[in-house]
Design a protein around this motif. Sequence first.
Motif, PDB file in Angstrom:
ATOM      1  N   ALA A   1      29.776-113.698  -0.725  1.00 14.52           N
ATOM      2  CA  ALA A   1      28.967-113.489   0.479  1.00 14.52           C
ATOM      3  C   ALA A   1      27.800-114.453   0.466  1.00 14.52           C
ATOM      4  O   ALA A   1      27.304-114.827  -0.604  1.00 14.52           O
TER       5      ALA A   1
ATOM      6  N   VAL B   1      27.820-108.232  -0.310  1.00 20.18           N
ATOM      7  CA  VAL B   1      27.227-108.493   1.003  1.00 20.18           C
ATOM      8  C   VAL B   1      25.747-108.106   1.004  1.00 20.18           C
ATOM      9  O   VAL B   1      24.895-108.852   1.506  1.00 20.18           O
TER      10      VAL B   1
ATOM     11  N   VAL C   1      27.586-108.426   9.759  1.00 20.31           N
ATOM     12  CA  VAL C   1      28.376-109.174   8.782  1.00 20.31           C
ATOM     13  C   VAL C   1      29.500-109.883   9.522  1.00 20.31           C
ATOM     14  O   VAL C   1      30.192-109.276  10.344  1.00 20.31           O
TER      15      VAL C   1
ATOM     16  N   ASP D   1      30.712-112.795   5.054  1.00 15.99           N
ATOM     17  CA  ASP D   1      31.594-112.217   4.051  1.00 15.99           C
ATOM     18  C   ASP D   1      32.769-113.185   3.881  1.00 15.99           C
ATOM     19  O   ASP D   1      33.621-113.307   4.758  1.00 15.99           O
TER      20      ASP D   1
END
Length: 329
Positions: free
Chosen positions: A37, A116, A300, A325
Amino acid sequence: MTAPARYIAVDDNHGLHIEHHNPGQPGPGEVLIAVNAAGINRPDLMQRYGLYPPPAGASPILGLEVAGTVIATGDGVSGWKPGDRVCALCNGGGYSDRVLVPASQCLPIPGALSDVEAAALPETYFTVWYNVFERGALRPGERFLVHGGSSGIGTTAITLAGAMGATVYATAGNADKCAACESLGASRAINYNEEDFVEVLKKDTEGQGIDVILDMVGGDYVQRNFEVAAIEGRIASIAFQGGFRSEVNFLPLLMKRLVLSASTLRAQSSEQKAAIANALRERVWPLLGRGELKPVIDSVYPFAAVAEAHQRMESGAHIGKIVLDLNAD
């Protein structure tokens, strides 16, 4: 033979697309990280448009913070080994499957945080710690103001200053963002489109003012920060989104004995970044490990949707951090 790594390239029209490269093996003092990430930051957008060139020797690839797993270490590296989960402040190159990073700029992923979540830590925590607690010398019981409180920097500053015992104030651009700031611990968030933060905070503090101010706006906020600052207040400027020029009356700087400082993180030496990392490991990482602090994630995006992630940041609608991600479809 190692497979080529994907990375995000910038074309001549400032568009973003995936290409492949070989980042190489770690040199002395470096680690090679398999990136899971990567955090999105406003300097990435500035670099994309040619407004923030990387320092000499830094990777020209976008990306200033990552989380993932160490896959190789260079000579002289101690404390890290292949398989370790880390997050890291990069000197560029974070938008890639693999990135070389100075080992001294790596930190363990705290507690049960995901990759993340961990990718949202380095750039903001390095910046806030250095400017608010080292340069700004914020102490428990003091009053702290962050402009742009709903940004990645802002949400980090609110939660960290609150955890360190300060009374926190913030400015933001609408009611929802102000509510988010207050939910994170700000005792008062001011909608700058509807209220004058100087008047509000002078009233709220009974004229005593603010001890430490973290400013990303510049422009006419320079003068207004002088006005709202307490006697012997400290003002740390880290960006000038409202403009680099302003006509300023410096008399309050003298009469209040104010300290005005400014800094950028990326151009600092590896030794300075290592010192900040060590301070974070000692003072802040335990709070993250115990769950007393947690990054605020706005959204994300999968790696191939990096242009959409940049659009989200450019819109100004985000609250907290935007993260890529690399394992998402």
